[in-house]
Design an enzyme around this catalytic site. Structure first.
Site, PDB file in Angstrom:
ATOM      1  CG  HIS A  79     -10.662   1.141  39.353  1.00 21.91           C
ATOM      2  ND1 HIS A  79      -9.539   1.718  38.931  1.00 21.91           N
ATOM      3  CD2 HIS A  79     -11.179   0.006  38.554  1.00 21.91           C
ATOM      4  CE1 HIS A  79      -9.121   0.719  37.982  1.00 21.91           C
ATOM      5  NE2 HIS A  79      -9.878   0.024  37.773  1.00 21.91           N
ATOM      6  CG  ASP A  97      -8.902  -6.743  41.815  1.00 24.43           C
ATOM      7  OD1 ASP A  97      -8.255  -6.039  41.065  1.00 24.43           O
ATOM      8  OD2 ASP A  97     -10.255  -6.939  41.821  1.00 24.43           O
TER       9      ASP A  97
END
Length: 497
Positions: free
Chosen positions: A83, A242
């Site tokens: 993000h 991740d």
């Protein structure tokens, strides 16, 4: 041959050197990240050069630790914090520090975009997910509104792992998994959503990089970097966010497995072979980095809460565990709402933490420690219950992240979730997953039509620890959860949809 896996997170970069045939980790490295200091509350930023320097330092340490000949490295993959907004100018240099996933300064912009789209349901209809505070889309609008001179310089928008891929290869690209967390993509059709993009700026689409599938490699490490580390020809995979890489590294590449990541933030996710869209938008219906989808719940407060408490009462991890074990389950009636950095699930971006029920018998370090850990786990349970209510029933939960090293964390989680929890032989699942994805890309690039689930099923191994729930505490924790659920709803401010 060896694969390199990097995990560039909030706190630092981890590097693993993995033997491609066996999955054995031959070397490890780590380098910390610095935050931009002095920012207003809610803002969280890092300089992108922090990540490139940490990547090089962690790589050097891993190579030294392994003792291998760098010429034996065949491929590498990068996992990155999701993000974050990396804004590049025409010279492909960062315009400003990157706004990170846990930056909650964009509440107004999030509300504005949801409203402009016609409300939350309309936004979900277009993209397949709800726009959470912290997603990249609202950061872009924030940049346009608050720093118009910087927005005018914007040439290309990247996410953190894309920036590291660009540093390594010179190519600008974004794969489906990480891109699905921008809020700018239709996750069902794996393409940019032009109607949402136009709400920010009709010219923004031209500033987004091409999208690519996860099995398509990006290219090769640039000559000058290869020369610096003694590499020959090293293939760079698509990499991913991740959570997407942790899914691969925990073997969560088939239905029926849950991964629980206990880091600064907390994530719970599972594999789906088809788009999984939550009509209420609480589950993030991301794409994964194998070709499937990754229904995911994220909470912003996990080990950050215990790290803060450790600093206040001056204990290390072992000391914290001993305090938690010393206190009774339920912390003598003390309940902690862990919204230290706001919260994503439930959607409380401007909330703060609460200790509720302090009494003389609970006003001690042991009860405080247990309440903080239990409150954080109760908050995770909110997301877990949402996932199971929509039919994603787990056969097992695989725990990873720093919190997975603590038996106290795992026992409380297992009992509150009423589900067994297993650990993994390789705890750094994001970096390990990045190495496995890189191996997959390398094999396919060299004519082997192997699937990622074959690699993960063979090389990802569960650890020796299986934590079973304490059935004697089910009724206590069910009652405690009901109290938690009631409290946060009473404290919830209005959030426009």
């Amino acid at each position: 041959m060896y694969a390199l896996g990097f995990d560039s997170g909030t706190q630092g970069t981890k590097a693993l050197i993995v033997e491609m045939e066996t999955g054995r980790v031959a070397g490890r490295g780590y380098a910390p990240h610095q935050m931009v200091e002095g920012l207003p509350p809610g803002e969280s930023e890092q300089l992108p050069e922090t990540w490139t320097e940490a990547l090089k330092k962690s790589l050097s340490e891993a190579l030294q630790d392994s003792g291998i000949d760098p010429a034996q490295v065949a491929c590498l993959g990068v996992s990155g914090q999701q993000h974050g907004l990396v804004a590049l100018d025409r010279n492909l240099k960062p315009i400003r520090p990157a706004k990170l996933w846990n930056d909650t300064s964009t509440v107004r912009e999030t509300e504005e975009l949801i409203s402009a789209a016609g409300g939350q349901k309309a936004f979900i209809d277009r993209t397949g997910l709800s726009l959470a505070v912290g997603y990249t889309a609202s950061k872009v609008l924030w940049l346009k509104k608050h720093e118009p001179e910087n927005y005018a310089r914007l040439f290309c928008l990247l996410l953190p792992h894309n920036y590291l891929n660009f540093y390594l290869t010179g190519r600008l690209q974004m794969e489906y998994g990480d891109a699905s967390g921008t809020g700018l993509m239709d996750i069902r059709h794996r393409q940019w959503q032009s109607e949402i993009i136009d709400l920010i700026d009709p010219g923004l689409l031209d500033k987004l990089p091409p999208l690519s599938p996860p099995d398509q490699p990006l290219g090769y490490v640039k000559t000058e970097i290869a020369r610096e580390f003694g590499f020959k020809r090293v293939l760079v995979s698509a990499g991913g966010g991740d959570n997407m890489m942790a899914a691969i590294g925990s073997g969560n590449v088939r239905e029926g497995i849950y991964t629980l990541s206990l880091g600064t933030s907390g994530t719970i996710f599972s594999f789906s072979s088809k788009p999984f869209v939550d009509p209420e938008g609480e589950i993030a219906a991301f794409c994964d980095s194998t070709g499937g989808w990754l229904p995911l719940i994220c909470t912003m407060n996990v080990t950050n809460t215990t790290e803060l408490l450790k600093g206040v009462i001056n204990v290390d991890n072992d000391g914290l565990d001993k305090l938690v074990e010393k206190a009774p389950a339920g912390a003598a009636g003390l309940l902690f709402l862990p919204f230290i950095d706001g919260e994503r699930t439930p959607a409380l971006p401007e909330a703060s933490g609460v200790f509720f029920g302090l009494r003389r018998q609970s006003f001690n370090s042991a009860c405080l420690a247990r309440a903080v850990m239990e409150g954080t786990c109760l908050n995770l349970n909110y997301g877990f219950k949402r996932l199971t209510s929509l039919g994603l029933e787990p056969k097992e939960i695989r725990a990873t992240g720093g919190g997975a090293r603590s038996l106290s964390w795992l026992q409380i989680i297992s009992t509150i979730f009423e589900t067994p929890v297993v650990t993994l032989q390789e705890p750094e699942s994001a970096a390990f997953g990045a190495a496995l994805q890189a191996s997959w890309c390398y094999y396919r690039e060299n004519g082997q039509k192997i699937e990622i689930n074959e690699i993960a099923s063979r090389l990802v191994k569960t650890g020796s620890r299986t934590i079973l729930p304490d059935k004697n505490l089910f009724s206590l924790y069910r009652e405690l959860y009901q109290k938690y659920d009631s409290l946060w709803r009473r404290l919830k401010p209005e959030f426009k949809r």
